[in-house]
Design an enzyme around this catalytic site. Structure first.
Site, PDB file in Angstrom:
ATOM      1  N   TYR A   1       0.796  -1.148   0.073  1.00  0.00           N
ATOM      2  CA  TYR A   1      -0.027  -0.136  -0.056  1.00  0.00           C
ATOM      3  C   TYR A   1       0.856   1.136   0.035  1.00  0.00           C
ATOM      4  CZ  TYR A   1       1.043   0.848   5.066  1.00  0.00           C
ATOM      5  OH  TYR A   1       1.491   0.927   6.173  1.00  0.00           O
TER       6      TYR A   1
ATOM      7  N   ARG B   1       8.251   4.208  -4.799  1.00  0.00           N
ATOM      8  CA  ARG B   1       8.278   3.370  -3.603  1.00  0.00           C
ATOM      9  C   ARG B   1       7.228   2.275  -3.802  1.00  0.00           C
ATOM     10  NH1 ARG B   1       7.541   5.726   2.524  1.00  0.00           N
ATOM     11  NH2 ARG B   1       5.474   5.862   1.712  1.00  0.00           N
TER      12      ARG B   1
ATOM     13  N   ARG C   1      -7.221 -20.866  -1.426  1.00  0.00           N
ATOM     14  CA  ARG C   1      -6.283 -20.501  -0.246  1.00  0.00           C
ATOM     15  C   ARG C   1      -4.830 -21.762  -0.442  1.00  0.00           C
ATOM     16  NH1 ARG C   1      -4.193 -22.134   4.734  1.00  0.00           N
ATOM     17  NH2 ARG C   1      -3.434 -20.376   5.980  1.00  0.00           N
TER      18      ARG C   1
ATOM     19  N   HIS D   1      -0.531 -21.012   0.260  1.00  0.00           N
ATOM     20  CA  HIS D   1       0.662 -19.945   0.311  1.00  0.00           C
ATOM     21  C   HIS D   1       1.321 -19.680  -0.823  1.00  0.00           C
ATOM     22  CE1 HIS D   1      -0.195 -21.238   4.298  1.00  0.00           C
ATOM     23  NE2 HIS D   1       0.614 -20.454   4.804  1.00  0.00           N
TER      24      HIS D   1
ATOM     25  N   LYS E   1       6.354  -1.806   1.993  1.00  0.00           N
ATOM     26  CA  LYS E   1       5.205  -1.155   2.693  1.00  0.00           C
ATOM     27  C   LYS E   1       4.001  -1.982   2.329  1.00  0.00           C
ATOM     28  CE  LYS E   1       3.239   3.346   3.214  1.00  0.00           C
ATOM     29  NZ  LYS E   1       3.370   3.538   4.653  1.00  0.00           N
TER      30      LYS E   1
ATOM     31  N   GLU F   1      12.571   2.124  13.950  1.00  0.00           N
ATOM     32  CA  GLU F   1      11.897   3.180  13.629  1.00  0.00           C
ATOM     33  C   GLU F   1      10.604   3.094  14.695  1.00  0.00           C
ATOM     34  OE1 GLU F   1      10.074   2.401   9.767  1.00  0.00           O
ATOM     35  OE2 GLU F   1       9.825   0.537  10.340  1.00  0.00           O
TER      36      GLU F   1
ATOM     37  N   LEU G   1      11.228   1.302   7.171  1.00  0.00           N
ATOM     38  CA  LEU G   1      10.632   2.018   5.942  1.00  0.00           C
ATOM     39  C   LEU G   1      11.151   3.226   5.525  1.00  0.00           C
ATOM     40  CD1 LEU G   1       8.091   1.236   4.042  1.00  0.00           C
ATOM     41  CD2 LEU G   1       7.056   3.497   5.168  1.00  0.00           C
TER      42      LEU G   1
HETATM   43  N1  PLP Z   1       7.971   3.728   9.169  1.00  0.00           N
HETATM   44  C1  PLP Z   1       6.704   2.934   9.254  1.00  0.00           C
HETATM   45  C2  PLP Z   1       6.693   1.616   9.565  1.00  0.00           C
HETATM   46  C3  PLP Z   1       5.481   3.595   8.365  1.00  0.00           C
HETATM   47  O1  PLP Z   1       4.275   3.121   8.486  1.00  0.00           O
HETATM   48  C4  PLP Z   1       5.568   4.947   8.025  1.00  0.00           C
HETATM   49  C5  PLP Z   1       4.257   5.570   7.229  1.00  0.00           C
HETATM   50  O2  PLP Z   1       3.082   5.104   7.487  1.00  0.00           O
HETATM   51  C6  PLP Z   1       6.519   5.446   8.017  1.00  0.00           C
HETATM   52  C7  PLP Z   1       7.719   4.921   8.562  1.00  0.00           C
HETATM   53  C8  PLP Z   1       6.572   7.029   7.383  1.00  0.00           C
HETATM   54  O3  PLP Z   1       6.503   7.094   6.065  1.00  0.00           O
HETATM   55  P1  PLP Z   1       6.295   8.404   5.256  1.00  0.00           P
HETATM   56  O4  PLP Z   1       7.045   9.347   5.801  1.00  0.00           O
HETATM   57  O5  PLP Z   1       6.514   7.876   3.796  1.00  0.00           O
HETATM   58  O6  PLP Z   1       4.558   8.357   5.622  1.00  0.00           O
END
Ligand code: PLP
Length: 286
Positions: free
Chosen positions: A33, A52, A100, A102, A147, A179, A203
């Site tokens: 997403y 991304r 279903r 995997h 993501k 993070e 991310l």
């Molecule tokens: N890290 C994670 C796990 C996230 O889910 C997000 C955004 O939802 C971010 C960092 C920040 O990413 P962005 O600045 O692209 O929103």
């Protein structure tokens, strides 16, 4: 105005959108997403979000069902069909509908979904007062750079923060900062901004990139390197960044004051730089 969403080629009211229960997004969380902030009707950093998104498709081996030009048209159409000058556009692609199993099914069409939510950026009191965060061991998987809609780890961790009346969880893996559950984390020590390197454990945030660019362009000392848990716990400032939170100061961590317990001077500078940058970009787009 009722919310209008996009599903597999059609726009429809949210309440009419349906997916089959065998969609692999529902069964396995087998999807990816994007969330794109929209200010005054203009998507912010859309090409970077779409780049991304493309990398996420490649990472989970789904052929991207649309070109960047088609995604851009879809984003603009969702903005136009929904209320609010400031929105957040959510795009999701799953591997599609199949019995279903995997292993990946052959010849399935990805499910494509898009919606808009009203974007409410943090209120002035939140920016000025700062936010609370807790810490946790980062027990998510080793592909946090993707993501993915498989967000159970992030949800469990975020709920732990919510249970503690905190806005976010600051995570460590093997003694180093990773993070937040839905944000990147920056630290300031002795006037130097510290940013975690982009690797498989975090991310690659679009907001993170803006903050790093703004620091470099405006002479704020910044180092991109691994940050130890001890450095986080003794930081003068901690910030969280994301498309919907923008840049927020964490003023207490595990109920202990961060620095003075108020948003710091470097945060104040970055917050202003970020808001000015946003205004400039939006003026140019208008
Ligand atoms: N890290 C994670 C796990 C996230 O889910 C997000 C955004 O939802 C971010 C960092 C920040 O990413 P962005 O600045 O692209 O929103």
């Amino acid at each position: 105005m009722s919310e209008i969403v996009y599903l597999n080629g059609e726009f429809m009211p949210l309440e009419d959108a349906r997916i089959p229960v065998l969609d692999r997004g529902f069964i396995f969380g087998d999807g990816i997403y994007e969330v794109i902030p929209v200010y005054s009707g203009h998507p912010f950093r859309l090409p970077e979000h779409l780049a991304r998104f493309e990398r996420s498709h490649q990472a989970i081996r789904i052929a991207n069902p649309m070109s960047d030009a088609e995604w851009t048209r879809l984003v603009r159409e969702l903005i136009a069909r929904n209320a609010g000058d400031d929105q957040s556009i959510y795009l999701q692609v799953t591997r599609g509908v199949a019995r279903r199993d995997h292993a990946f099914p052959k010849d399935v069409k990805p499910t494509v979904f898009g919606m808009s939510n009203l974007l409410s950026t943090p209120a002035r009191e939140v920016v000025d007062g700062g936010v609370h965060a807790i810490t946790a061991i980062d027990y998510r998987w080793l592909k946090c750079d993707v993501k993915s809609t498989s967000l159970l780890g992030n949800c469990l961790l975020r709920q732990a923060a919510a249970d503690a009346d905190a806005i976010e969880v600051v995570m460590f893996r093997d003694g180093f900062l990773t993070e937040g559950s839905s944000s990147n984390v920056f630290v300031v020590k002795n006037g130097v901004v510290l940013a975690t390197p982009k690797n498989n454990l975090v991310l690659p945030g679009i907001t993170y990139d803006v903050v790093v660019e703004l620091a470099r362009a405006n002479g704020l000392p910044i180092e991109v390197r691994p940050i130890t848990e001890a450095e986080v716990r003794s930081a003068d400032e901690i910030w969280v960044t994301s498309s919907t939170k923008e840049v927020l100061a964490v003023t207490s961590l595990d109920e202990k004051a961060v620095g003075s317990g108020k948003p710091g001077a470097v945060f104040g500078r970055m917050y202003k730089l970020y808001q000015d940058f946003k205004s400039t970009v939006m003026r140019q787009a208008a």
